[in-house]
Design a protein around this motif. Structure first.
Motif, PDB file in Angstrom:
ATOM      1  N   THR A 370       0.830  -1.199   0.000  1.00 54.03           N
ATOM      2  CA  THR A 370       0.000   0.000   0.000  1.00 54.03           C
ATOM      3  C   THR A 370       0.869   1.255   0.000  1.00 54.03           C
ATOM      4  O   THR A 370       2.064   1.211   0.321  1.00 54.03           O
ATOM      5  N   SER A 371       0.260   2.381  -0.353  1.00 57.11           N
ATOM      6  CA  SER A 371       0.981   3.648  -0.411  1.00 57.11           C
ATOM      7  C   SER A 371      -0.008   4.788  -0.210  1.00 57.11           C
ATOM      8  O   SER A 371      -1.224   4.593  -0.224  1.00 57.11           O
ATOM      9  N   VAL A 372       0.520   5.976  -0.025  1.00 57.76           N
ATOM     10  CA  VAL A 372      -0.289   7.181   0.150  1.00 57.76           C
ATOM     11  C   VAL A 372      -0.270   7.951  -1.164  1.00 57.76           C
ATOM     12  O   VAL A 372       0.801   8.250  -1.696  1.00 57.76           O
ATOM     13  N   ARG A 373      -1.469   8.251  -1.669  1.00 56.33           N
ATOM     14  CA  ARG A 373      -1.563   9.000  -2.923  1.00 56.33           C
ATOM     15  C   ARG A 373      -2.169  10.369  -2.659  1.00 56.33           C
ATOM     16  O   ARG A 373      -3.235  10.490  -2.075  1.00 56.33           O
ATOM     17  N   VAL A 374      -1.462  11.409  -3.115  1.00 55.96           N
ATOM     18  CA  VAL A 374      -1.954  12.785  -3.076  1.00 55.96           C
ATOM     19  C   VAL A 374      -2.248  13.183  -4.516  1.00 55.96           C
ATOM     20  O   VAL A 374      -1.368  13.122  -5.373  1.00 55.96           O
ATOM     21  N   SER A 375      -3.490  13.561  -4.794  1.00 53.83           N
ATOM     22  CA  SER A 375      -3.858  13.945  -6.158  1.00 53.83           C
ATOM     23  C   SER A 375      -4.525  15.312  -6.125  1.00 53.83           C
ATOM     24  O   SER A 375      -5.350  15.599  -5.261  1.00 53.83           O
ATOM     25  N   LEU A 376      -4.169  16.141  -7.089  1.00 52.47           N
ATOM     26  CA  LEU A 376      -4.417  17.578  -7.014  1.00 52.47           C
ATOM     27  C   LEU A 376      -5.275  18.083  -8.150  1.00 52.47           C
ATOM     28  O   LEU A 376      -5.343  17.469  -9.221  1.00 52.47           O
ATOM     29  N   HIS A 377      -5.933  19.233  -7.903  1.00 51.83           N
ATOM     30  CA  HIS A 377      -6.661  19.916  -8.969  1.00 51.83           C
ATOM     31  C   HIS A 377      -6.507  21.422  -8.785  1.00 51.83           C
ATOM     32  O   HIS A 377      -5.776  21.879  -7.907  1.00 51.83           O
ATOM     33  N   ALA A 378      -7.214  22.162  -9.622  1.00 49.23           N
ATOM     34  CA  ALA A 378      -7.038  23.616  -9.649  1.00 49.23           C
ATOM     35  C   ALA A 378      -7.356  24.274  -8.318  1.00 49.23           C
ATOM     36  O   ALA A 378      -6.836  25.349  -8.015  1.00 49.23           O
ATOM     37  N   TYR A 379      -8.225  23.669  -7.520  1.00 43.53           N
ATOM     38  CA  TYR A 379      -8.639  24.278  -6.255  1.00 43.53           C
ATOM     39  C   TYR A 379      -7.625  24.069  -5.137  1.00 43.53           C
ATOM     40  O   TYR A 379      -7.758  24.663  -4.063  1.00 43.53           O
ATOM     41  N   ASN A 380      -6.632  23.210  -5.330  1.00 44.07           N
ATOM     42  CA  ASN A 380      -5.635  22.995  -4.280  1.00 44.07           C
ATOM     43  C   ASN A 380      -4.627  24.131  -4.242  1.00 44.07           C
ATOM     44  O   ASN A 380      -4.370  24.794  -5.257  1.00 44.07           O
ATOM     45  N   SER A 381      -4.040  24.351  -3.069  1.00 44.45           N
ATOM     46  CA  SER A 381      -3.188  25.518  -2.853  1.00 44.45           C
ATOM     47  C   SER A 381      -1.806  25.117  -2.344  1.00 44.45           C
ATOM     48  O   SER A 381      -1.632  24.035  -1.777  1.00 44.45           O
ATOM     49  N   PRO A 382      -0.823  25.986  -2.516  1.00 43.52           N
ATOM     50  CA  PRO A 382       0.495  25.724  -1.925  1.00 43.52           C
ATOM     51  C   PRO A 382       0.423  25.576  -0.410  1.00 43.52           C
ATOM     52  O   PRO A 382       1.181  24.787   0.176  1.00 43.52           O
ATOM     53  N   GLU A 383      -0.476  26.326   0.220  1.00 37.71           N
ATOM     54  CA  GLU A 383      -0.617  26.228   1.681  1.00 37.71           C
ATOM     55  C   GLU A 383      -1.039  24.824   2.102  1.00 37.71           C
ATOM     56  O   GLU A 383      -0.606  24.316   3.141  1.00 37.71           O
ATOM     57  N   GLU A 384      -1.877  24.175   1.295  1.00 32.33           N
ATOM     58  CA  GLU A 384      -2.297  22.815   1.623  1.00 32.33           C
ATOM     59  C   GLU A 384      -1.133  21.835   1.493  1.00 32.33           C
ATOM     60  O   GLU A 384      -1.009  20.905   2.304  1.00 32.33           O
ATOM     61  N   ILE A 385      -0.290  22.034   0.498  1.00 28.69           N
ATOM     62  CA  ILE A 385       0.902  21.190   0.371  1.00 28.69           C
ATOM     63  C   ILE A 385       1.811  21.374   1.574  1.00 28.69           C
ATOM     64  O   ILE A 385       2.335  20.404   2.142  1.00 28.69           O
ATOM     65  N   ASP A 386       1.986  22.602   1.999  1.00 31.34           N
ATOM     66  CA  ASP A 386       2.835  22.865   3.157  1.00 31.34           C
ATOM     67  C   ASP A 386       2.230  22.276   4.432  1.00 31.34           C
ATOM     68  O   ASP A 386       2.960  21.762   5.303  1.00 31.34           O
ATOM     69  N   ARG A 387       0.900  22.336   4.569  1.00 35.77           N
ATOM     70  CA  ARG A 387       0.235  21.703   5.718  1.00 35.77           C
ATOM     71  C   ARG A 387       0.496  20.193   5.718  1.00 35.77           C
ATOM     72  O   ARG A 387       0.751  19.594   6.777  1.00 35.77           O
ATOM     73  N   LEU A 388       0.425  19.585   4.562  1.00 32.62           N
ATOM     74  CA  LEU A 388       0.666  18.145   4.466  1.00 32.62           C
ATOM     75  C   LEU A 388       2.088  17.801   4.871  1.00 32.62           C
ATOM     76  O   LEU A 388       2.328  16.884   5.675  1.00 32.62           O
ATOM     77  N   LEU A 389       3.052  18.544   4.334  1.00 37.70           N
ATOM     78  CA  LEU A 389       4.451  18.268   4.660  1.00 37.70           C
ATOM     79  C   LEU A 389       4.713  18.462   6.158  1.00 37.70           C
ATOM     80  O   LEU A 389       5.461  17.690   6.766  1.00 37.70           O
ATOM     81  N   ALA A 390       4.082  19.457   6.744  1.00 41.78           N
ATOM     82  CA  ALA A 390       4.286  19.700   8.175  1.00 41.78           C
ATOM     83  C   ALA A 390       3.667  18.616   9.031  1.00 41.78           C
ATOM     84  O   ALA A 390       4.148  18.315  10.143  1.00 41.78           O
ATOM     85  N   ALA A 391       2.579  17.984   8.544  1.00 44.88           N
ATOM     86  CA  ALA A 391       1.887  16.951   9.319  1.00 44.88           C
ATOM     87  C   ALA A 391       2.531  15.581   9.192  1.00 44.88           C
ATOM     88  O   ALA A 391       2.281  14.715  10.024  1.00 44.88           O
ATOM     89  N   LEU A 392       3.353  15.381   8.174  1.00 41.53           N
ATOM     90  CA  LEU A 392       3.953  14.060   7.968  1.00 41.53           C
ATOM     91  C   LEU A 392       5.034  13.785   9.035  1.00 41.53           C
ATOM     92  O   LEU A 392       5.901  14.620   9.260  1.00 41.53           O
ATOM     93  N   PRO A 393       4.966  12.612   9.661  1.00 39.86           N
ATOM     94  CA  PRO A 393       6.003  12.259  10.648  1.00 39.86           C
ATOM     95  C   PRO A 393       7.349  12.109   9.964  1.00 39.86           C
ATOM     96  O   PRO A 393       7.478  11.401   8.967  1.00 39.86           O
ATOM     97  N   ASP A 394       8.355  12.772  10.445  1.00 47.40           N
ATOM     98  CA  ASP A 394       9.709  12.720   9.849  1.00 47.40           C
ATOM     99  C   ASP A 394      10.594  11.850  10.731  1.00 47.40           C
ATOM    100  O   ASP A 394      11.546  12.315  11.356  1.00 47.40           O
ATOM    101  N   VAL A 395      10.228  10.573  10.794  1.00 45.01           N
ATOM    102  CA  VAL A 395      10.995   9.634  11.641  1.00 45.01           C
ATOM    103  C   VAL A 395      11.284   8.374  10.855  1.00 45.01           C
ATOM    104  O   VAL A 395      10.624   8.080   9.865  1.00 45.01           O
TER     105      VAL A 395
END
Length: 395
Positions: A370-395
């Motif tokens: 299994t894997s995590v898929r992020v799929s985007l469209h015109a309504y998505n924002s750079p802020e949402e990408i940054d929120r995702l990166l900040a929420a991902l566990p870096d361990v």
């Protein structure tokens, strides 16, 4: 100036047009490859149709029935134009279906058996979505019951790059190669699957059926340049409603495409929404949508590449948006090297980040983990990408 800076004002105006997005600012919808959200124009068009002209198509002479019949035929023409059909209706055609899955099965069930002869070979992608693998096997079994033997050969695939192995493909082509099924943009890796190389390998006479579920509505699609014989897509992935889609058929290689059986009542409100969605996409500009979403995907892959904890899948030869080798579209799929993807999906959901985390309906030669898929469209924002990166566990 970066693409995200250049198109920032354009994006902000488009984002305002999606009620579900603006109504839930605490949520970030990052699963558009599964289904896309709907702009106000689509919602309004469906409401207007249902409250002013709701009737059956082709089965009445009164005003509402005539208006509905006109809507259906007008939208056929609209689909052909949206796909860049150089000569709509001469002899190409557009047929409405419930979505990509039904469309591919209709080609497999109603067209392919009339095209194939005993001893023919077809080439099928078994590392793509099951919807673009199983129907062709069903056709093989159907023909076997009639005493017609058809060999199914696997479209060669490079597991390192997650692209088709275009160098190996010519070695599979024989004088009995009669059909190829392919995918335009891979539903897991977001890779443009380089259909022009398939055409070059199989030659000018072999029909190609293209699963365009992840390209129509996300980027410019030009059937003239693609030189394929079928383009099949789902309306709900192209900003329209669930339960509608289309098969565009070129009708120059092999028999004319005619869906079998009785043609019942079409999804008229879905067709009204599809027409409005295509109008909206043209106004927004699918070229700009593509530039925006590939820039967001690059922002995400750049962020993930900064951590040894994550493995980004697909487009292994290059992750850059302007790569001449392999282009990543609006999909980024990854794994954490220690945390199961399903668990990671729950973690992200707790932060209001809606992603797909599972096996992604791949056929038998696809990924087994299994894997995590992020799929985007015109309504998505750079802020949402940054929120995702900040929420991902870096361990």
């Amino acid at each position: 100036m970066s693409t995200l800076d250049e198109l920032d004002g354009w994006h902000r105006e488009l984002r305002k047009q999606f009620p579900i997005i603006t109504g839930a600012p605490e949520q970030a919808y990052l699963d558009s490859a599964a289904t896309a959200q709907k702009p106000r124009a689509v919602l309004d068009a469906v409401h207007h149709y249902l409250t002013t002209a709701n009737a059956n198509a082709g089965r009445g002479t009164y005003t509402w029935a005539n208006a509905t019949t006109t809507l259906v035929e007008r939208t056929r023409t609209r689909v052909a134009a949206f796909l860049g059909d150089p000569a709509p209706g001469q002899p190409s055609g557009v047929h409405f279906v419930s979505g990509t899955t039904e469309g591919l099965r209709t080609v497999a069930r109603d067209w392919l058996p009339r095209h194939l002869r005993d001893g023919d070979e077809i080439i099928v992608p078994f590392a793509d979505h099951q919807a673009n693998a199983l129907p062709w096997l069903e056709a093989q079994h159907l023909l076997a019951d009639r005493g017609v033997r058809v060999r199914v050969r696997e479209l060669p695939y490079d597991p390192a790059s997650h692209d088709y192995d275009h160098r190996a493909l010519p070695g599979l082509v024989t004088e009995r190669t009669a059909f190829v099924a392919a995918t335009h943009v891979h539903h897991v890796y977001g890779a443009d699957m380089n259909v022009h190389r398939i055409r070059a390998a199989v030659g000018p006479e072999v029909p190609i059926c293209l699963d365009a579920a992840q390209s129509v509505g996300h980027l410019p699609v030009d059937v003239g340049r693609l030189d394929v014989d079928f383009v099949v897509f789902s309306g709900h992935k192209a900003l329209a409603l669930p339960g509608t889609g289309a098969v565009w058929a070129r009708n120059t290689r092999g028999p004319e495409f005619r869906p079998g059986g009785w043609s019942g009542t079409p999804n008229t409100c879905g067709i009204a929404g599809l027409e409005a969605a295509l109008d909206w996409l043209d106004a927004a500009g699918t070229d700009r949508i593509r530039r925006w979403t590939t820039a967001l995907a690059t922002r995400l892959t750049d962020g993930l590449s900064g951590s040894d904890a994550y493995q980004v899948l697909g487009c292994g030869q290059s992750l850059a948006a302007d790569s001449p080798v392999q282009r990543r579209e609006a999909i980024v799929t990854f794994r954490h090297r220690a945390i199961p993807s399903n668990d990671l999906g729950f973690v992200l959901a707790s932060h209001g980040l809606m992603v797909r985390a599972d096996g992604h309906c791949q056929a038998r030669a696809g990924e087994t983990d299994t894997s995590v898929r992020v799929s985007l469209h015109a309504y998505n924002s750079p802020e949402e990408i940054d929120r995702l990166l900040a929420a991902l566990p870096d361990v």
